[in-house]
Design a protein around this motif. Structure first.
Motif, PDB file in Angstrom:
ATOM      1  N   LEU A   3      10.089  -4.313   3.336  1.00  0.00           N
ATOM      2  CA  LEU A   3       8.866  -5.356   3.575  1.00  0.00           C
ATOM      3  C   LEU A   3       9.209  -5.821   4.891  1.00  0.00           C
ATOM      4  O   LEU A   3       9.950  -5.805   5.542  1.00  0.00           O
ATOM      5  CB  LEU A   3       9.402  -6.521   2.522  1.00  0.00           C
ATOM      6  CG  LEU A   3       9.779  -6.098   0.931  1.00  0.00           C
ATOM      7  CD1 LEU A   3      10.536  -7.187   0.137  1.00  0.00           C
ATOM      8  CD2 LEU A   3       8.220  -5.884   0.450  1.00  0.00           C
ATOM      9  N   LEU A   7       7.165 -11.301   4.048  1.00  0.00           N
ATOM     10  CA  LEU A   7       6.954 -11.009   2.627  1.00  0.00           C
ATOM     11  C   LEU A   7       8.458 -10.929   1.974  1.00  0.00           C
ATOM     12  O   LEU A   7       8.551 -11.319   0.640  1.00  0.00           O
ATOM     13  CB  LEU A   7       6.517  -9.491   2.239  1.00  0.00           C
ATOM     14  CG  LEU A   7       5.057  -9.499   2.619  1.00  0.00           C
ATOM     15  CD1 LEU A   7       4.529  -7.933   2.475  1.00  0.00           C
ATOM     16  CD2 LEU A   7       4.105 -10.336   1.765  1.00  0.00           C
ATOM     17  N   GLU A   8       9.538 -10.545   2.774  1.00  0.00           N
ATOM     18  CA  GLU A   8      10.774 -10.625   1.952  1.00  0.00           C
ATOM     19  C   GLU A   8      10.957 -11.805   1.742  1.00  0.00           C
ATOM     20  O   GLU A   8      11.936 -12.133   0.992  1.00  0.00           O
ATOM     21  CB  GLU A   8      11.805  -9.853   3.142  1.00  0.00           C
ATOM     22  CG  GLU A   8      13.286  -9.762   2.636  1.00  0.00           C
ATOM     23  CD  GLU A   8      14.025  -9.219   3.391  1.00  0.00           C
ATOM     24  OE1 GLU A   8      13.789  -8.893   4.572  1.00  0.00           O
ATOM     25  OE2 GLU A   8      15.507  -8.738   3.048  1.00  0.00           O
ATOM     26  N   LYS A  10       9.496 -14.630   1.089  1.00  0.00           N
ATOM     27  CA  LYS A  10       8.687 -15.145  -0.011  1.00  0.00           C
ATOM     28  C   LYS A  10       9.282 -14.512  -1.265  1.00  0.00           C
ATOM     29  O   LYS A  10       9.525 -15.389  -2.269  1.00  0.00           O
ATOM     30  CB  LYS A  10       7.045 -14.783   0.153  1.00  0.00           C
ATOM     31  CG  LYS A  10       6.519 -15.475   1.253  1.00  0.00           C
ATOM     32  CD  LYS A  10       4.825 -15.209   1.353  1.00  0.00           C
ATOM     33  CE  LYS A  10       4.181 -15.761   2.289  1.00  0.00           C
ATOM     34  NZ  LYS A  10       2.542 -15.434   2.275  1.00  0.00           N
ATOM     35  N   ALA A  11       9.815 -13.263  -1.301  1.00  0.00           N
ATOM     36  CA  ALA A  11      10.244 -12.603  -2.397  1.00  0.00           C
ATOM     37  C   ALA A  11      11.512 -13.234  -2.689  1.00  0.00           C
ATOM     38  O   ALA A  11      11.926 -13.565  -3.884  1.00  0.00           O
ATOM     39  CB  ALA A  11      10.278 -11.086  -2.134  1.00  0.00           C
ATOM     40  N   GLY A  57       8.491 -12.709  -7.839  1.00  0.00           N
ATOM     41  CA  GLY A  57       8.522 -11.857  -6.619  1.00  0.00           C
ATOM     42  C   GLY A  57       7.997 -10.284  -6.811  1.00  0.00           C
ATOM     43  O   GLY A  57       8.171  -9.720  -5.912  1.00  0.00           O
ATOM     44  N   ARG A  59       5.341  -9.167  -6.972  1.00  0.00           N
ATOM     45  CA  ARG A  59       3.982  -8.517  -6.557  1.00  0.00           C
ATOM     46  C   ARG A  59       4.295  -8.170  -5.035  1.00  0.00           C
ATOM     47  O   ARG A  59       3.475  -7.648  -4.430  1.00  0.00           O
ATOM     48  CB  ARG A  59       2.771  -9.739  -6.602  1.00  0.00           C
ATOM     49  CG  ARG A  59       3.401 -10.995  -5.640  1.00  0.00           C
ATOM     50  CD  ARG A  59       2.403 -11.980  -5.694  1.00  0.00           C
ATOM     51  NE  ARG A  59       2.799 -13.400  -5.001  1.00  0.00           N
ATOM     52  CZ  ARG A  59       3.502 -14.190  -5.943  1.00  0.00           C
ATOM     53  NH1 ARG A  59       4.168 -14.136  -6.732  1.00  0.00           N
ATOM     54  NH2 ARG A  59       3.562 -15.368  -5.049  1.00  0.00           N
ATOM     55  N   TYR A  60       5.458  -8.506  -4.550  1.00  0.00           N
ATOM     56  CA  TYR A  60       5.761  -8.077  -3.132  1.00  0.00           C
ATOM     57  C   TYR A  60       6.343  -6.784  -3.030  1.00  0.00           C
ATOM     58  O   TYR A  60       6.440  -6.022  -1.996  1.00  0.00           O
ATOM     59  CB  TYR A  60       6.632  -9.127  -2.412  1.00  0.00           C
ATOM     60  CG  TYR A  60       6.214 -10.564  -2.581  1.00  0.00           C
ATOM     61  CD1 TYR A  60       6.801 -11.454  -3.269  1.00  0.00           C
ATOM     62  CD2 TYR A  60       5.104 -10.989  -1.746  1.00  0.00           C
ATOM     63  CE1 TYR A  60       6.062 -12.776  -3.338  1.00  0.00           C
ATOM     64  CE2 TYR A  60       4.679 -12.080  -1.574  1.00  0.00           C
ATOM     65  CZ  TYR A  60       5.214 -13.238  -2.482  1.00  0.00           C
ATOM     66  OH  TYR A  60       4.836 -14.446  -2.569  1.00  0.00           O
TER      67      TYR A  60
END
Length: 263
Positions: A3, A7-8, A10-11, A57, A59-60
């Motif tokens: 990721l 993105l990491e 956000k996840a 999370g 979707r990531y």
């Protein structure tokens, strides 16, 4: 799983928030944090947890297996943080923290690992069967010449038939191997240990001229944790492992760190 940092982040945020909400719900119902840790250990029950957090999370990440292991790792970290807080604070969570003490300006710039055991450092770092392939590539030998010595400490024994120093057509040496993620986990373990120790040294109550305060309520736990984290580098962990294991550090190989000990 790979990721981007964005993105990491956000996840992690989505998953951590969802897990904390779920844990708080169980705590309000009278379930202890220790029972929560034990209850969700089986994979079948852990799948229920994923449903309860509405696959936060998800979707990531690209596939289900990556997502499950990713959430499991974050869940274990959140639980350990909660346990650490309970064991060292035992404070009323409803007390509002009106004053925040900042640590960056007065925290020491160095520390030693003397009080941290090797078992604590290696706790929950996980074990990978893929290590044998890395060792095989690094030492230019065949995987079948490599055997696990101690999975807990990620050590292996390598039989090298190319050398004949013992005049029995083989020589054995031991290898200790850690991935970059395992080193980061060790840093996390160290930070948790130090923060817990610091809190255990702080008195629960301080009284002066009839006024009693609880020092814990004035402290920003997140700020303390961040400040301690800045003091610990990968090099510190590598040097500590080298000292306590008596293995010789060989090299960094891709995302792995490799030590060797000749028998």
């Amino acid at each position: 799983m790979s990721l981007t940092k964005e993105l990491e982040s956000k996840a992690n945020e989505d998953i951590i928030n969802a897990l904390n909400d779920l844990i708080d719900r169980y705590l309000r119902e009278g379930v202890s944090i220790y029972d929560i840790k034990k209850y969700f250990k089986p994979i079948r029950i852990f799948n229920i947890l994923l449903k309860d957090i509405h696959y936060a999370g998800r979707r990531y990440l690209k596939d289900d297996e990556d997502y499950i292991s990713y959430v499991r790792k974050i869940f274990n970290d959140v639980i350990l943080d909660r346990i650490s807080e309970i064991e060292t604070n035992n404070m009323n969570k409803n007390i509002s923290e009106k004053k925040i003490i900042k640590f960056d300006n007065f925290i020491n710039e160095s520390f030693n690992f003397n009080e941290i055991s090797i078992d604590y450092m290696f706790s929950d770092i996980e074990y990978s069967d893929n290590d044998m392939d890395i060792i095989s590539d690094f030492f230019k030998t065949r995987p079948e010449y490599i055997s696990s010595k101690n999975a807990k400490y990620n050590t292996y024994t390598v039989t090298d038939f190319k050398l004949d120093v013992l005049r029995n057509n083989r020589v054995n040496f031991d290898v200790l191997i850690l991935s970059d993620n395992q080193i980061l986990k060790m840093i996390s373990n160290t930070v948790r240990y130090i923060v817990s120790g610091l809190y255990s040294k702080i008195p629960k109550n301080v009284e002066y001229m009839g006024i009693e305060i609880k020092p814990h309520t004035f402290m920003d736990k997140s700020s303390l944790k961040d400040s301690v984290s800045k003091l610990i580098s990968k090099e510190d962990i590598i040097n500590y492992i080298t000292t306590i294991s008596k293995y010789t550090f060989e090299s960094k190989y891709g995302d792995y760190y490799i030590w060797k000990k000749i028998k």
